[in-house]
Enzyme design. Structure first.
Site, PDB file in Angstrom:
ATOM      1  N   ASN A  18     -30.433 -53.353   2.879  1.00  0.00           N
ATOM      2  CA  ASN A  18     -30.059 -54.718   3.251  1.00  0.00           C
ATOM      3  C   ASN A  18     -30.492 -55.123   4.650  1.00  0.00           C
ATOM      4  O   ASN A  18     -30.629 -56.323   4.935  1.00  0.00           O
ATOM      5  CB  ASN A  18     -28.520 -54.823   3.113  1.00  0.00           C
ATOM      6  N   ASP A  76     -26.408 -48.669  10.452  1.00  0.00           N
ATOM      7  CA  ASP A  76     -26.866 -49.839  11.197  1.00  0.00           C
ATOM      8  C   ASP A  76     -27.517 -49.363  12.495  1.00  0.00           C
ATOM      9  O   ASP A  76     -27.284 -48.265  12.970  1.00  0.00           O
ATOM     10  CB  ASP A  76     -25.692 -50.786  11.524  1.00  0.00           C
ATOM     11  N   TYR A 102     -40.982 -64.735   7.622  1.00  0.00           N
ATOM     12  CA  TYR A 102     -39.777 -64.354   6.870  1.00  0.00           C
ATOM     13  C   TYR A 102     -40.018 -64.526   5.371  1.00  0.00           C
ATOM     14  O   TYR A 102     -39.699 -63.645   4.567  1.00  0.00           O
ATOM     15  CB  TYR A 102     -38.592 -65.210   7.343  1.00  0.00           C
ATOM     16  N   LYS A 117     -39.963 -61.524   2.571  1.00  0.00           N
ATOM     17  CA  LYS A 117     -39.004 -61.465   1.464  1.00  0.00           C
ATOM     18  C   LYS A 117     -39.711 -61.523   0.099  1.00  0.00           C
ATOM     19  O   LYS A 117     -39.225 -60.936  -0.871  1.00  0.00           O
ATOM     20  CB  LYS A 117     -37.953 -62.573   1.615  1.00  0.00           C
ATOM     21  N   THR A 128     -23.276 -66.112   7.853  1.00  0.00           N
ATOM     22  CA  THR A 128     -23.265 -64.826   8.573  1.00  0.00           C
ATOM     23  C   THR A 128     -23.738 -65.069  10.002  1.00  0.00           C
ATOM     24  O   THR A 128     -24.259 -66.151  10.311  1.00  0.00           O
ATOM     25  CB  THR A 128     -24.237 -63.817   7.925  1.00  0.00           C
ATOM     26  N   ILE A 178     -26.165 -68.188   3.554  1.00  0.00           N
ATOM     27  CA  ILE A 178     -24.876 -67.487   3.582  1.00  0.00           C
ATOM     28  C   ILE A 178     -24.326 -67.519   5.010  1.00  0.00           C
ATOM     29  O   ILE A 178     -25.075 -67.316   5.974  1.00  0.00           O
ATOM     30  CB  ILE A 178     -25.060 -66.005   3.133  1.00  0.00           C
TER      31      ILE A 178
END
Ligand code: NAD
Length: 255
Positions: free
Chosen positions: A91, A38, A158, A162, A193, A191
């Site tokens: 990811n 990360d 975005y 993607k 997060t 999701i």
């Protein structure tokens, strides 16, 4: 009974929070040694500690996926530590600017988003694949999104990024199928997060309350639900699956 990823060496980028952290933990539970990577060292170290507390093993490597030297060094460190790379989960991604329509999107925000979400995935593939070719195979999963399968208002960059991840996934799957390398994408819906909390954060309560109903299942997904799908795609249980953009979205893209 052996785990799905028993003895495998796995790499997860964007592993400091959210979906990446949950997937690192599920991969470790399934028997993999996990290289947690990360941009955010604190988050990454916390993920590694959680893996070790649960009885797993791995290392943390700091890397910004948009920087070519970082990605080369990251894959180099995986191989230096473990001698191979069996599963790679690309990811890391950012949501970018969300406040306006396409004509209002700032150019520098566009460049940063494409650098992380598209070039970052491409750089990871570029460095992971030669190692997998040399060792005779491997499995790669990229995080796209439901926004990689359908459009969405006020998310133009975005959505474009993607869709590009889905395209890269299909192209790579075709190019390396004969090398024993499977390449798939997971396309999460909404999701729960930190990323989604940031998106909801700036809006009113009516908007927040409307979010779960956007998914036919009537709730947000959990990072763990994405993690289970990724672990399966990386495993031999998915040996015939390559080039797939797999929606894990509570029915969002079925609408
Ligand atoms: P998050 O913001 O909670 O976590 C993302 C992680 O990536 C963070 O730890 C962050 O530090 C790291 N990161 C950001 N830029 C990086 C860089 N340049 N190099 C290395 N690491 C970097 O986000 P999340 O919701 O867990 O999202 C993970 C992935 O899933 C992203 O690609 C995102 O676009 C995608 N996704 C999320 C959702 C959702 O609803 N949360 C839906 C579809 C797709």
């Amino acid at each position: 009974m052996a785990g799905l990823l028993e003895g495998r060496i796995s790499l997860v980028t964007g592993a400091g929070w959210g979906i990446g952290r949950a997937t690192s933990l599920v991969m470790a539970r399934e028997g993999a040694t996990v290289v947690v990577s990360d941009l955010n060292a604190d988050g990454g170290e916390e993920t590694l500690s959680a893996i070790k507390e649960a009885g797993g093993d791995g290392i943390f490597v700091h890397a910004d996926v948009s920087r070519p030297d970082d990605v080369a060094a990251l894959v180099g460190q995986v191989v230096a530590a473990y001698g191979r790379l069996d599963c790679a989960y690309n990811n890391a991604g950012i949501e970018g600017y969300m406040a306006g329509r396409l004509h209002e999107y700032p150019e520098e925000e566009w460049d940063r988003l494409i650098d992380v979400n598209v070039k970052g995935v491409w750089l990871c593939l570029k460095h992971e694949i030669p190692q997998m070719m040399q060792q005779g195979g491997g499995a790669i999963v990229n995080t796209a999104s439901a926004a990689g399968l359908v459009g969405s208002r006020r998310l133009s960059a975005y959505v474009a990024s993607k869709h590009a991840v889905v395209g890269l996934t299909k192209a790579a799957a075709l190019e390396y199928a004969q090398d024993g390398i499977r390449v798939n994408a997971v396309c999460p819906g909404i999701i729960d997060t930190p990323m989604v909390r940031r998106l909801i954060g700036g809006r009113d309560a009516e908007y927040e309350n409307s979010i779960p109903a956007r998914q036919p299942i009537g709730r947000l997904g959990t990072p763990e639900e994405i993690a289970e799908s990724v672990a399966w795609l990386c495993s031999d249980a998915a040996s015939l699956v390559t080039g797939l953009a797999m929606a894990v979205d509570g029915g969002f893209t079925a609408q």
